[in-house]
Design a protein around this motif. Structure first.
Motif, PDB file in Angstrom:
ATOM      1  N   LYS A  64       4.400   1.848   2.208  1.00 45.70           N
ATOM      2  CA  LYS A  64       5.557   2.068   1.418  1.00 45.70           C
ATOM      3  C   LYS A  64       6.297   3.447   1.684  1.00 45.70           C
ATOM      4  O   LYS A  64       7.552   3.277   2.287  1.00 45.70           O
ATOM      5  CB  LYS A  64       5.092   2.281  -0.122  1.00 45.70           C
ATOM      6  CG  LYS A  64       6.143   1.866  -1.015  1.00 45.70           C
ATOM      7  CD  LYS A  64       5.725   2.267  -2.514  1.00 45.70           C
ATOM      8  CE  LYS A  64       4.827   0.985  -3.210  1.00 45.70           C
ATOM      9  NZ  LYS A  64       4.654   1.273  -4.427  1.00 45.70           N
ATOM     10  N   HIS A  65       5.691   4.351   1.946  1.00 45.12           N
ATOM     11  CA  HIS A  65       6.309   5.632   2.422  1.00 45.12           C
ATOM     12  C   HIS A  65       6.596   5.657   3.746  1.00 45.12           C
ATOM     13  O   HIS A  65       7.674   6.427   4.328  1.00 45.12           O
ATOM     14  CB  HIS A  65       5.379   6.964   2.338  1.00 45.12           C
ATOM     15  CG  HIS A  65       5.123   7.229   0.684  1.00 45.12           C
ATOM     16  ND1 HIS A  65       6.218   7.849   0.037  1.00 45.12           N
ATOM     17  CD2 HIS A  65       4.133   7.016  -0.349  1.00 45.12           C
ATOM     18  CE1 HIS A  65       5.745   7.727  -1.279  1.00 45.12           C
ATOM     19  NE2 HIS A  65       4.420   7.288  -1.479  1.00 45.12           N
ATOM     20  N   ASP A 110       0.698  -1.230  -0.059  1.00 43.37           N
ATOM     21  CA  ASP A 110       0.041   0.077   0.004  1.00 43.37           C
ATOM     22  C   ASP A 110       0.908   1.337  -0.118  1.00 43.37           C
ATOM     23  O   ASP A 110       2.084   1.258   0.832  1.00 43.37           O
ATOM     24  CB  ASP A 110      -0.921  -0.061   1.149  1.00 43.37           C
ATOM     25  CG  ASP A 110      -1.706   1.157   1.396  1.00 43.37           C
ATOM     26  OD1 ASP A 110      -2.232   1.891   0.559  1.00 43.37           O
ATOM     27  OD2 ASP A 110      -1.909   1.609   2.686  1.00 43.37           O
ATOM     28  N   GLU A 111       0.605   2.294  -0.796  1.00 47.23           N
ATOM     29  CA  GLU A 111       1.391   3.503  -0.724  1.00 47.23           C
ATOM     30  C   GLU A 111       1.635   4.094   0.422  1.00 47.23           C
ATOM     31  O   GLU A 111       2.692   4.481   0.530  1.00 47.23           O
ATOM     32  CB  GLU A 111       0.678   4.727  -1.786  1.00 47.23           C
ATOM     33  CG  GLU A 111       0.783   4.442  -3.081  1.00 47.23           C
ATOM     34  CD  GLU A 111       1.985   4.388  -3.629  1.00 47.23           C
ATOM     35  OE1 GLU A 111       2.801   5.340  -3.473  1.00 47.23           O
ATOM     36  OE2 GLU A 111       2.468   3.321  -4.481  1.00 47.23           O
ATOM     37  N   LYS A 112       0.712   4.092   1.463  1.00 45.19           N
ATOM     38  CA  LYS A 112       0.828   4.681   2.897  1.00 45.19           C
ATOM     39  C   LYS A 112       2.004   4.022   3.599  1.00 45.19           C
ATOM     40  O   LYS A 112       2.865   4.479   3.890  1.00 45.19           O
ATOM     41  CB  LYS A 112      -0.372   4.640   3.254  1.00 45.19           C
ATOM     42  CG  LYS A 112      -0.208   5.373   4.915  1.00 45.19           C
ATOM     43  CD  LYS A 112      -1.775   5.775   5.441  1.00 45.19           C
ATOM     44  CE  LYS A 112      -1.825   6.394   6.780  1.00 45.19           C
ATOM     45  NZ  LYS A 112      -3.158   6.483   7.180  1.00 45.19           N
TER      46      LYS A 112
END
Length: 154
Positions: free
Chosen positions: A131-132, A127-129
């Motif tokens: 990942k960051h 998930d992008e969140k």
């Protein structure tokens, strides 16, 4: 600062404050390991962007140094040494190479001191969140390494 027209223009005006160059090292392979190399490239590229964001105004993030995994090691090392020399000659006091490729071991001690190796984490199904969030954790580790190198080489 990123490698784009607007930020390079700002760099040229504020050059005396920007003493560090970051160059991601990205392998390219076209066989079975293509996915592995693409994953390493994605990880290092994203990590580099987060690192640049953390040190905005102190470092310039350059385009990636790409190389074929089949390239002769001596050839790649020579090209990379030329990049480092060009960066130093243009005024960068610190030049760091960021990679997940564990094959980078240098005979040249100057290049070896510039290398920051960090194992890649597969990002393709995250998930992008998340990942960051992982990138922020990785940047915290690199912060210590970079600051220590700044202090040692000052």
């Amino acid at each position: 600062m990123n490698w784009n027209g607007k930020e390079v223009e700002l760099y040229l005006k504020e050059k005396k404050y920007i003493d560090t160059a970051i160059i991601p090292l990205l392998p390219v392979g076209l066989e079975e390991e293509m996915k592995t190399f693409a994953g390493q490239g994605e990880f290092i590229s994203l990590l580099s962007m987060h690192l640049e964001h953390q040190f905005k105004g102190r470092l310039m993030l350059f385009p990636a140094f790409t190389y074929l995994k089949t390239e002769e090691k001596v050839s790649a090392e020579k090209r990379l040494s030329e990049w480092r020399t060009a960066m130093k000659d243009s005024g960068f006091k610190y030049v760091f190479f960021l990679t997940s490729d564990s094959d980078w071991r240098f005979n040249d001690q100057e290049l070896e001191r510039s290398l920051m190796w960090i194992p890649s984490i597969p990002l393709d199904s995250m998930d992008e969140k998340y990942k960051h969030s992982i990138m922020e954790d990785q940047v915290k580790q690199l912060l210590n390494v970079i600051v220590k190198k700044w202090q040692v080489e000052s």
